[in-house]
Design a protein around this motif. Structure first.
Motif, PDB file in Angstrom:
ATOM      1  N   GLY A 268      36.329  74.367  22.990  1.00 13.10           N
ATOM      2  CA  GLY A 268      35.941  75.667  22.470  1.00 13.10           C
ATOM      3  C   GLY A 268      34.947  76.382  23.360  1.00 13.10           C
ATOM      4  N   ALA A 269      34.048  75.625  23.984  1.00 10.62           N
ATOM      5  CA  ALA A 269      33.093  76.235  24.906  1.00 10.62           C
ATOM      6  C   ALA A 269      33.803  76.801  26.137  1.00 10.62           C
ATOM      7  CB  ALA A 269      32.044  75.209  25.322  1.00 10.62           C
ATOM      8  N   ALA A 270      34.875  76.109  26.566  1.00  9.20           N
ATOM      9  CA  ALA A 270      35.623  76.566  27.739  1.00  9.20           C
ATOM     10  C   ALA A 270      36.551  77.730  27.405  1.00  9.20           C
ATOM     11  CB  ALA A 270      36.429  75.412  28.327  1.00  9.20           C
ATOM     12  N   SER A 271      37.009  77.826  26.156  1.00 10.06           N
ATOM     13  CA  SER A 271      37.926  78.887  25.759  1.00 10.06           C
ATOM     14  C   SER A 271      37.563  79.397  24.370  1.00 10.06           C
ATOM     15  CB  SER A 271      39.376  78.376  25.752  1.00 10.06           C
ATOM     16  OG  SER A 271      40.242  79.340  25.183  1.00 10.06           O
ATOM     17  N   PRO A 272      36.901  80.553  24.269  1.00 14.56           N
ATOM     18  CA  PRO A 272      36.621  81.130  22.953  1.00 14.56           C
ATOM     19  C   PRO A 272      37.883  81.372  22.126  1.00 14.56           C
ATOM     20  CG  PRO A 272      35.255  82.169  24.615  1.00 14.56           C
ATOM     21  CD  PRO A 272      36.247  81.310  25.351  1.00 14.56           C
ATOM     22  N   LEU A 273      39.014  81.638  22.791  1.00 12.22           N
ATOM     23  CA  LEU A 273      40.262  81.808  22.055  1.00 12.22           C
ATOM     24  C   LEU A 273      40.611  80.540  21.291  1.00 12.22           C
ATOM     25  CD1 LEU A 273      42.742  83.701  21.537  1.00 12.22           C
ATOM     26  CD2 LEU A 273      43.863  82.485  23.421  1.00 12.22           C
ATOM     27  N   PHE A 274      40.450  79.395  21.931  1.00 15.45           N
ATOM     28  CA  PHE A 274      40.670  78.122  21.236  1.00 15.45           C
ATOM     29  C   PHE A 274      39.652  77.934  20.120  1.00 15.45           C
ATOM     30  CE2 PHE A 274      39.349  73.727  20.660  1.00 15.45           C
ATOM     31  CZ  PHE A 274      40.542  73.096  20.359  1.00 15.45           C
ATOM     32  N   ARG A 275      38.395  78.249  20.394  1.00 15.56           N
ATOM     33  CA  ARG A 275      37.334  78.044  19.405  1.00 15.56           C
ATOM     34  C   ARG A 275      37.631  78.782  18.109  1.00 15.56           C
ATOM     35  NH1 ARG A 275      32.829  80.633  21.815  1.00 15.56           N
ATOM     36  NH2 ARG A 275      33.466  82.492  20.634  1.00 15.56           N
ATOM     37  N   GLU A 276      38.171  79.996  18.213  1.00 17.12           N
ATOM     38  CA  GLU A 276      38.446  80.809  17.028  1.00 17.12           C
ATOM     39  C   GLU A 276      39.835  80.581  16.450  1.00 17.12           C
ATOM     40  OE1 GLU A 276      36.135  82.530  15.597  1.00 17.12           O
ATOM     41  OE2 GLU A 276      34.678  82.122  17.179  1.00 17.12           O
ATOM     42  N   ASN A 277      40.689  79.836  17.162  1.00 15.27           N
ATOM     43  CA  ASN A 277      42.077  79.638  16.712  1.00 15.27           C
ATOM     44  C   ASN A 277      42.525  78.198  16.943  1.00 15.27           C
ATOM     45  OD1 ASN A 277      43.117  82.629  16.243  1.00 15.27           O
ATOM     46  ND2 ASN A 277      42.005  82.662  18.189  1.00 15.27           N
TER      47      ASN A 277
ATOM     48  N   MET B  48      43.520  76.004  15.107  1.00 13.52           N
ATOM     49  CA  MET B  48      44.686  75.575  14.341  1.00 13.52           C
ATOM     50  C   MET B  48      45.991  75.912  15.067  1.00 13.52           C
ATOM     51  SD  MET B  48      43.849  78.794  13.717  1.00 13.52           S
ATOM     52  CE  MET B  48      42.419  78.533  12.672  1.00 13.52           C
ATOM     53  N   ASP B  49      45.902  76.743  16.082  1.00 11.08           N
ATOM     54  CA  ASP B  49      47.091  77.151  16.829  1.00 11.08           C
ATOM     55  C   ASP B  49      47.173  76.519  18.212  1.00 11.08           C
ATOM     56  OD1 ASP B  49      48.400  78.902  14.993  1.00 11.08           O
ATOM     57  OD2 ASP B  49      46.812  80.373  15.348  1.00 11.08           O
ATOM     58  N   PHE B  50      46.253  75.635  18.536  1.00  8.13           N
ATOM     59  CA  PHE B  50      46.239  75.028  19.865  1.00  8.13           C
ATOM     60  C   PHE B  50      45.970  73.533  19.790  1.00  8.13           C
ATOM     61  CE2 PHE B  50      44.922  79.389  21.181  1.00  8.13           C
ATOM     62  CZ  PHE B  50      45.874  79.604  22.166  1.00  8.13           C
ATOM     63  N   ILE B  51      46.433  72.843  20.803  1.00  8.46           N
ATOM     64  CA  ILE B  51      45.976  71.504  21.147  1.00  8.46           C
ATOM     65  C   ILE B  51      45.335  71.616  22.523  1.00  8.46           C
ATOM     66  CG2 ILE B  51      46.697  69.163  21.785  1.00  8.46           C
ATOM     67  CD1 ILE B  51      48.958  69.408  19.778  1.00  8.46           C
ATOM     68  N   CYS B  52      44.228  70.929  22.716  1.00  4.85           N
ATOM     69  CA  CYS B  52      43.527  70.969  23.993  1.00  4.85           C
ATOM     70  C   CYS B  52      43.430  69.565  24.569  1.00  4.85           C
ATOM     71  CB  CYS B  52      42.133  71.560  23.799  1.00  4.85           C
ATOM     72  SG  CYS B  52      41.014  71.400  25.220  1.00  4.85           S
ATOM     73  N   ASN B  53      43.731  69.432  25.851  1.00  5.56           N
ATOM     74  CA  ASN B  53      43.490  68.160  26.532  1.00  5.56           C
ATOM     75  C   ASN B  53      43.085  68.412  27.974  1.00  5.56           C
ATOM     76  OD1 ASN B  53      45.758  68.454  28.180  1.00  5.56           O
ATOM     77  ND2 ASN B  53      46.961  66.908  27.140  1.00  5.56           N
ATOM     78  N   MET B  54      42.798  67.325  28.677  1.00  2.91           N
ATOM     79  CA  MET B  54      42.400  67.410  30.089  1.00  2.91           C
ATOM     80  C   MET B  54      43.338  66.585  30.963  1.00  2.91           C
ATOM     81  SD  MET B  54      38.250  67.261  29.685  1.00  2.91           S
ATOM     82  CE  MET B  54      37.932  67.895  31.340  1.00  2.91           C
TER      83      MET B  54
END
Length: 342
Positions: free
Chosen positions: A180-189, A191-197
């Protein structure tokens, strides 16, 4: 475990209020695996070609004549149009013998797609028919009920319309707060994303690392497609082609569950959504959109998409080797910038 399918129709979806799917917990242990490649291969999937060169763009097959891909795969004009004539889709898996080459006839982006922030990053891709009545086209409508996740990369053998072995890694979610810190779009949504590295070395350039292309959920012996790669956030300005930044790339995969009513409104045969008996899918509508009224501090990492058609060509299906991964691929410094026609 006994299962059942629910056909979500446009008429029913319009009766529901707008809610969202539950966010997936971002705390699963990272484990490399080569298990269940046959199960993953049994899901019909497609790869977008531009002028017969394979791109990084996964096409999630949702009917015999349509798939869903990231809208960032295409360059739309101010009226939202892109010429489909240069695109083809190679489809394999799901009982298809070998591969099918299908010509694209129409591309329609989500009405609220923003190419700067990558919000609502999906488009319907219409193509020639897959003439196989035995194929069932499914998307999981409750991502959180799938405790295991496969991140999958598939590509075509150079100069052939046949597939390389799938590259699969299991359960590779990153810390939700860091994502979320890297992508505000992810932080606010979220439920619509999965994040990995998780990344893998590019076939084209050994100095470049790439995300995986799509996400498959698994539970016991069941597998289901959930979503595909949308964009990345990278702290350094060196893009994907610097070995020192491999641990600072956050990759975001868009989940399609909330978009099922919109997808169904654009295809002739309603998509089959899938969940386990006793589960209740979230309600959504054809007008579903991510939250886009987001404050950016200006200190976020640069947002990239590997889907820009000038990006990575992992082997050519015609003469030449295509373009290599660059360090300035569709990067967006200001996701709040207004985009004409968006």
């Amino acid at each position: 475990m006994r299962r059942y399918f629910i056909f979500i129709t446009l008429a029913i979806s319009l009766l529901f209020g707008l809610e969202t799917v539950s966010a997936l917990a971002q705390n699963v242990t990272k484990r490399a695996t080569d298990v269940a490649p046959d199960a993953v291969a049994n899901i019909p999937n497609g790869l977008l070609l531009e002028s017969y060169k394979q791109t990084f763009c996964q096409v999630m097959i949702v009917s015999s004549q349509a798939g869903v891909a990231a809208a960032s795969c295409f360059k739309f004009d101010d009226d939202g149009y892109t010429d489909p004539s240069t695109y083809t889709v190679i489809v394999g898996g799901g009982g298809i013998d070998g591969s099918l080459r299908l010509y694209v006839t129409k591309i329609e982006k989500h009405p609220n797609y923003n190419p700067n922030s990558f919000a609502n990053n999906l488009a319907i891709v219409t193509f020639g028919a897959i003439n196989n009545p035995d194929i069932t086209y499914q998307i999981g409508d409750i991502p959180s009920e799938w405790p295991g996740l496969y991140f999958v990369h598939r590509s075509l053998i150079e100069d052939q319309f046949s597939w390389n072995d799938a590259n699969i890694i299991e359960d590779t979610l990153a810390d939700s707060e860091a994502c979320g810190a890297a992508s505000p779009l992810f932080r606010e949504n979220n439920m619509d994303f999965i994040c990995n590295m998780a990344t893998r070395v590019s076939f084209s350039d050994g100095n470049c690392v790439l995300p995986y292309k799509y996400v498959v959920g698994h539970r016991d012996t069941d597998v289901i497609q959930l979503g595909f790669y949308s964009h990345s956030a990278i702290k350094e300005d060196t893009g994907f082609c610097n070995g020192e930044n491999v641990n600072t790339i956050y990759n975001y995969y868009i989940l399609l569950a909330n978009y099922i009513p919109w997808i169904n409104s654009k295809i002739s045969t309603p998509l089959t959504s899938y969940h386990f008996e006793g589960s209740t899918p979230a309600e959504s509508t054809t007008s579903y959109s991510m939250k886009t009224d987001i404050t950016y501090s200006g200190d976020e990492p640069k947002q990239y998409s590997l889907h820009n058609l000038n990006e990575v060509i992992e082997g050519s299906l015609s003469a030449g080797n295509g373009e290599q991964v660059g360090s300035d691929i569709n990067s967006n410094d200001n996701p709040n910038e207004n985009v004409t026609g968006m």
